[in-house]
Design a protein around this motif. Structure first.
Motif, PDB file in Angstrom:
ATOM      1  N   THR B  70      72.348 -19.175  35.106  1.00  0.00           N
ATOM      2  CA  THR B  70      71.258 -18.588  34.318  1.00  0.00           C
ATOM      3  C   THR B  70      71.272 -17.068  34.421  1.00  0.00           C
ATOM      4  O   THR B  70      71.079 -16.369  33.415  1.00  0.00           O
ATOM      5  CB  THR B  70      69.904 -19.131  34.821  1.00  0.00           C
ATOM      6  OG1 THR B  70      69.885 -20.549  34.652  1.00  0.00           O
ATOM      7  CG2 THR B  70      68.754 -18.512  34.022  1.00  0.00           C
ATOM      8  N   TYR B  71      71.529 -16.550  35.628  1.00  0.00           N
ATOM      9  CA  TYR B  71      71.665 -15.102  35.784  1.00  0.00           C
ATOM     10  C   TYR B  71      72.768 -14.579  34.858  1.00  0.00           C
ATOM     11  O   TYR B  71      72.575 -13.595  34.132  1.00  0.00           O
ATOM     12  CB  TYR B  71      72.005 -14.734  37.231  1.00  0.00           C
ATOM     13  CG  TYR B  71      70.795 -14.555  38.138  1.00  0.00           C
ATOM     14  CD1 TYR B  71      70.010 -13.414  38.039  1.00  0.00           C
ATOM     15  CD2 TYR B  71      70.465 -15.497  39.086  1.00  0.00           C
ATOM     16  CE1 TYR B  71      68.907 -13.239  38.866  1.00  0.00           C
ATOM     17  CE2 TYR B  71      69.368 -15.344  39.918  1.00  0.00           C
ATOM     18  CZ  TYR B  71      68.590 -14.208  39.799  1.00  0.00           C
ATOM     19  OH  TYR B  71      67.503 -14.043  40.625  1.00  0.00           O
ATOM     20  N   ARG B  72      73.912 -15.239  34.897  1.00  0.00           N
ATOM     21  CA  ARG B  72      75.053 -14.785  34.085  1.00  0.00           C
ATOM     22  C   ARG B  72      74.705 -14.864  32.602  1.00  0.00           C
ATOM     23  O   ARG B  72      75.017 -13.962  31.820  1.00  0.00           O
ATOM     24  CB  ARG B  72      76.286 -15.648  34.379  1.00  0.00           C
ATOM     25  CG  ARG B  72      76.798 -15.495  35.813  1.00  0.00           C
ATOM     26  CD  ARG B  72      78.102 -16.286  36.011  1.00  0.00           C
ATOM     27  NE  ARG B  72      78.573 -16.226  37.382  1.00  0.00           N
ATOM     28  CZ  ARG B  72      79.321 -15.228  37.869  1.00  0.00           C
ATOM     29  NH1 ARG B  72      79.642 -14.217  37.082  1.00  0.00           N
ATOM     30  NH2 ARG B  72      79.720 -15.247  39.119  1.00  0.00           N
ATOM     31  N   ARG B  73      74.050 -15.937  32.203  1.00  0.00           N
ATOM     32  CA  ARG B  73      73.704 -16.110  30.796  1.00  0.00           C
ATOM     33  C   ARG B  73      72.711 -15.032  30.355  1.00  0.00           C
ATOM     34  O   ARG B  73      72.844 -14.445  29.274  1.00  0.00           O
ATOM     35  CB  ARG B  73      73.090 -17.502  30.583  1.00  0.00           C
ATOM     36  CG  ARG B  73      73.035 -17.938  29.127  1.00  0.00           C
ATOM     37  CD  ARG B  73      72.398 -19.321  28.997  1.00  0.00           C
ATOM     38  NE  ARG B  73      72.805 -20.213  30.066  1.00  0.00           N
ATOM     39  CZ  ARG B  73      71.979 -20.783  30.938  1.00  0.00           C
ATOM     40  NH1 ARG B  73      70.687 -20.541  30.875  1.00  0.00           N
ATOM     41  NH2 ARG B  73      72.449 -21.590  31.879  1.00  0.00           N
ATOM     42  N   THR B  74      71.727 -14.763  31.220  1.00  0.00           N
ATOM     43  CA  THR B  74      70.737 -13.731  30.896  1.00  0.00           C
ATOM     44  C   THR B  74      71.408 -12.378  30.684  1.00  0.00           C
ATOM     45  O   THR B  74      71.122 -11.666  29.723  1.00  0.00           O
ATOM     46  CB  THR B  74      69.714 -13.630  32.043  1.00  0.00           C
ATOM     47  OG1 THR B  74      68.996 -14.855  32.137  1.00  0.00           O
ATOM     48  CG2 THR B  74      68.726 -12.483  31.795  1.00  0.00           C
ATOM     49  N   MET B  75      72.324 -12.049  31.582  1.00  0.00           N
ATOM     50  CA  MET B  75      72.988 -10.748  31.480  1.00  0.00           C
ATOM     51  C   MET B  75      73.934 -10.713  30.280  1.00  0.00           C
ATOM     52  O   MET B  75      74.034  -9.698  29.585  1.00  0.00           O
ATOM     53  CB  MET B  75      73.738 -10.457  32.778  1.00  0.00           C
ATOM     54  CG  MET B  75      72.795 -10.356  33.989  1.00  0.00           C
ATOM     55  SD  MET B  75      73.502  -9.473  35.389  1.00  0.00           S
ATOM     56  CE  MET B  75      74.960 -10.437  35.672  1.00  0.00           C
ATOM     57  N   ARG B  76      74.612 -11.815  30.005  1.00  0.00           N
ATOM     58  CA  ARG B  76      75.534 -11.843  28.883  1.00  0.00           C
ATOM     59  C   ARG B  76      74.767 -11.647  27.571  1.00  0.00           C
ATOM     60  O   ARG B  76      75.209 -10.928  26.672  1.00  0.00           O
ATOM     61  CB  ARG B  76      76.291 -13.175  28.860  1.00  0.00           C
ATOM     62  CG  ARG B  76      77.501 -13.161  27.931  1.00  0.00           C
ATOM     63  CD  ARG B  76      78.186 -14.523  27.895  1.00  0.00           C
ATOM     64  NE  ARG B  76      78.197 -15.160  29.203  1.00  0.00           N
ATOM     65  CZ  ARG B  76      77.748 -16.388  29.430  1.00  0.00           C
ATOM     66  NH1 ARG B  76      77.228 -17.089  28.436  1.00  0.00           N
ATOM     67  NH2 ARG B  76      77.807 -16.898  30.635  1.00  0.00           N
ATOM     68  N   ALA B  77      73.594 -12.295  27.503  1.00  0.00           N
ATOM     69  CA  ALA B  77      72.804 -12.196  26.281  1.00  0.00           C
ATOM     70  C   ALA B  77      72.242 -10.802  26.069  1.00  0.00           C
ATOM     71  O   ALA B  77      71.803 -10.454  24.973  1.00  0.00           O
ATOM     72  CB  ALA B  77      71.673 -13.226  26.318  1.00  0.00           C
ATOM     73  N   ALA B  78      72.245  -9.997  27.149  1.00  0.00           N
ATOM     74  CA  ALA B  78      71.663  -8.657  27.047  1.00  0.00           C
ATOM     75  C   ALA B  78      72.676  -7.624  26.550  1.00  0.00           C
ATOM     76  O   ALA B  78      72.335  -6.450  26.417  1.00  0.00           O
ATOM     77  CB  ALA B  78      71.105  -8.231  28.401  1.00  0.00           C
ATOM     78  N   GLY B  79      73.899  -8.040  26.291  1.00  0.00           N
ATOM     79  CA  GLY B  79      74.890  -7.131  25.740  1.00  0.00           C
ATOM     80  C   GLY B  79      75.799  -6.524  26.799  1.00  0.00           C
ATOM     81  O   GLY B  79      75.925  -7.070  27.904  1.00  0.00           O
ATOM     82  N   GLY B  80      76.410  -5.410  26.474  1.00  0.00           N
ATOM     83  CA  GLY B  80      77.434  -4.829  27.339  1.00  0.00           C
ATOM     84  C   GLY B  80      76.956  -3.682  28.203  1.00  0.00           C
ATOM     85  O   GLY B  80      77.659  -3.268  29.126  1.00  0.00           O
ATOM     86  N   PRO B  82      75.317  -2.112  31.174  1.00  0.00           N
ATOM     87  CA  PRO B  82      74.900  -2.600  32.503  1.00  0.00           C
ATOM     88  C   PRO B  82      73.414  -2.406  32.758  1.00  0.00           C
ATOM     89  O   PRO B  82      72.769  -3.250  33.389  1.00  0.00           O
ATOM     90  CB  PRO B  82      75.743  -1.757  33.458  1.00  0.00           C
ATOM     91  CG  PRO B  82      76.938  -1.344  32.671  1.00  0.00           C
ATOM     92  CD  PRO B  82      76.462  -1.179  31.261  1.00  0.00           C
ATOM     93  N   ARG B  83      72.870  -1.309  32.279  1.00  0.00           N
ATOM     94  CA  ARG B  83      71.451  -1.071  32.487  1.00  0.00           C
ATOM     95  C   ARG B  83      70.615  -2.138  31.784  1.00  0.00           C
ATOM     96  O   ARG B  83      69.689  -2.713  32.371  1.00  0.00           O
ATOM     97  CB  ARG B  83      71.082   0.321  31.956  1.00  0.00           C
ATOM     98  CG  ARG B  83      69.639   0.678  32.190  1.00  0.00           C
ATOM     99  CD  ARG B  83      69.296   2.008  31.494  1.00  0.00           C
ATOM    100  NE  ARG B  83      67.857   2.187  31.444  1.00  0.00           N
ATOM    101  CZ  ARG B  83      67.162   2.833  32.360  1.00  0.00           C
ATOM    102  NH1 ARG B  83      67.778   3.324  33.409  1.00  0.00           N
ATOM    103  NH2 ARG B  83      65.857   2.954  32.244  1.00  0.00           N
ATOM    104  N   ASP B  84      70.957  -2.426  30.530  1.00  0.00           N
ATOM    105  CA  ASP B  84      70.248  -3.467  29.798  1.00  0.00           C
ATOM    106  C   ASP B  84      70.426  -4.819  30.478  1.00  0.00           C
ATOM    107  O   ASP B  84      69.486  -5.613  30.574  1.00  0.00           O
ATOM    108  CB  ASP B  84      70.759  -3.543  28.355  1.00  0.00           C
ATOM    109  CG  ASP B  84      70.438  -2.276  27.572  1.00  0.00           C
ATOM    110  OD1 ASP B  84      69.499  -1.565  27.998  1.00  0.00           O
ATOM    111  OD2 ASP B  84      71.115  -2.009  26.570  1.00  0.00           O
ATOM    112  N   ARG B  85      71.628  -5.067  30.943  1.00  0.00           N
ATOM    113  CA  ARG B  85      71.924  -6.362  31.562  1.00  0.00           C
ATOM    114  C   ARG B  85      71.100  -6.558  32.834  1.00  0.00           C
ATOM    115  O   ARG B  85      70.593  -7.654  33.092  1.00  0.00           O
ATOM    116  CB  ARG B  85      73.417  -6.448  31.880  1.00  0.00           C
ATOM    117  CG  ARG B  85      74.283  -6.572  30.627  1.00  0.00           C
ATOM    118  CD  ARG B  85      75.741  -6.187  30.910  1.00  0.00           C
ATOM    119  NE  ARG B  85      76.399  -7.076  31.848  1.00  0.00           N
ATOM    120  CZ  ARG B  85      77.035  -8.195  31.485  1.00  0.00           C
ATOM    121  NH1 ARG B  85      77.074  -8.547  30.221  1.00  0.00           N
ATOM    122  NH2 ARG B  85      77.639  -8.947  32.377  1.00  0.00           N
TER     123      ARG B  85
END
Lengths: 191, 191
Positions: B70-80, B82-85
DNA sequence: CCATGAATAGACCGGTCGATCTACTGGACC
DNA sequence: GGTCCAGTAGATCGACCGGTCTATTCATGG
């Protein structure tokens, strides 16, 4: 000679043993362990506290009093500067989580372990957090922080995080990490 | 037709019921409750997991896999970016702690409830935290943060604090408070 | 057709849980 | 001396604990 320590009554002995054992073994400890550790008769527990739940609630109440007093003492010893007084809390936390017998926050552990939301212990922990929150908020207001309520929430969050990390990742020196973040919270008030 | 869902075997049913009940009632739940909730025979538990401790450890392992995903999915969905992720993690946390059945961090609750330091569950939670720490540290490094290891510790501390406050002071909107602090951590890297 | 093996149902084990109860002790007070 | 009562000691209760056991069901594959 009615004075003298009189070796503390069964109520006090039981509370003291329960305070220790509910922390080291969790609130799931058996009654027998508490009774034999305090040399108190079974019946006395029920006469004084009504049952295990009442004893646990009273233990939390007692511990909360002591811990709140420790917060006040820590801040008082740090002088009159609100910033110093608040940062002193995290210095004190560093010592707390470094203790070899540190096993995390007693109140959080109780809240997580007592599945019944109506358990009397929850009311005690809730009030304790309100008291600490108020303590922090007052210092923040004295510091001139623009949003003392929010900042107190954040400091409380840092404290909870420190105690959690101290129990699960003691090598990460969480109190020092939290103190750096706390400084940034306070700087928002000094701006 | 060997396929089809075949209604999931007893191992999966038991794991699923245990994942749910060990969270809602804590790891102190009785075996009977887990068996009757999953319609699994008593003996099957011992053949598959060796005992309650093995079952609990496996439940934690399973939950940790899902949560890391879920962590990985959340970050992936936030784009590229790093700050947004990284900030997306705290937005996701806001939704987690707002769930009506949220009862705090499963892993912290397990660590606090399992008094025996040798319980196999502790190793699982420790590894899970290392994995999340690594996940955060990698993003911080990509962000160019000067101290990604310390910053990851701090983010982890904020996450733990958010989950703790979400369980004990849900009205304080801890995820939002933590996100503000997280931004300050990330800003130290953008400087 | 029958052997295999996973899964089920459920009795059973010793131990512990929280709680209630009776019987007894010992000291304080009148 | 007698009363009172908090406290002690410990038996007992029903319920539940985790764990072991036997017997049975049932689908599968040789």
């Amino acid at each position: 000679m009615t004075s003298r320590a009189t070796t503390a009554g069964p109520r006090e002995r039981l509370l003291e043993a329960a305070k220790r054992l509910t922390y080291t073994r969790g609130v799931g400890v058996g009654i027998d362990a508490l009774l034999s550790a305090s040399n108190v008769a079974r019946r006395s527990l029920y006469e004084h506290f009504g049952g295990k739940d009442g004893l646990i609630a009273e233990v939390l109440r007692l511990a909360a009093e002591e811990d709140e007093a420790t917060y006040r003492r820590t801040m008082r010893a740090a002088g009159g500067n609100p910033r110093d007084r608040l940062l002193a809390v995290f210095d004190a936390l560093a010592k707390v989580v470094a203790r070899p017998d540190f096993r995390g926050c007693r109140y959080l552990a109780a809240d997580l372990a007592l599945a019944d939301p109506d358990h009397p212990g929850h009311a005690v922990t809730r009030e304790y957090r309100q008291r600490v929150h108020h303590l922090l908020e007052r210092e923040l207001a004295a510091l001139g922080h623009p949003r003392p309520d929010l900042a107190a929430d954040q400091l409380l969050l840092l404290i909870d995080g420190t105690l959690a990390a101290g129990a699960t990742r003691p090598d990460s020196r969480p109190a020092a990490s939290a103190r750096l973040l706390a400084e940034q919270i306070l700087d928002a008030g000094a701006a």
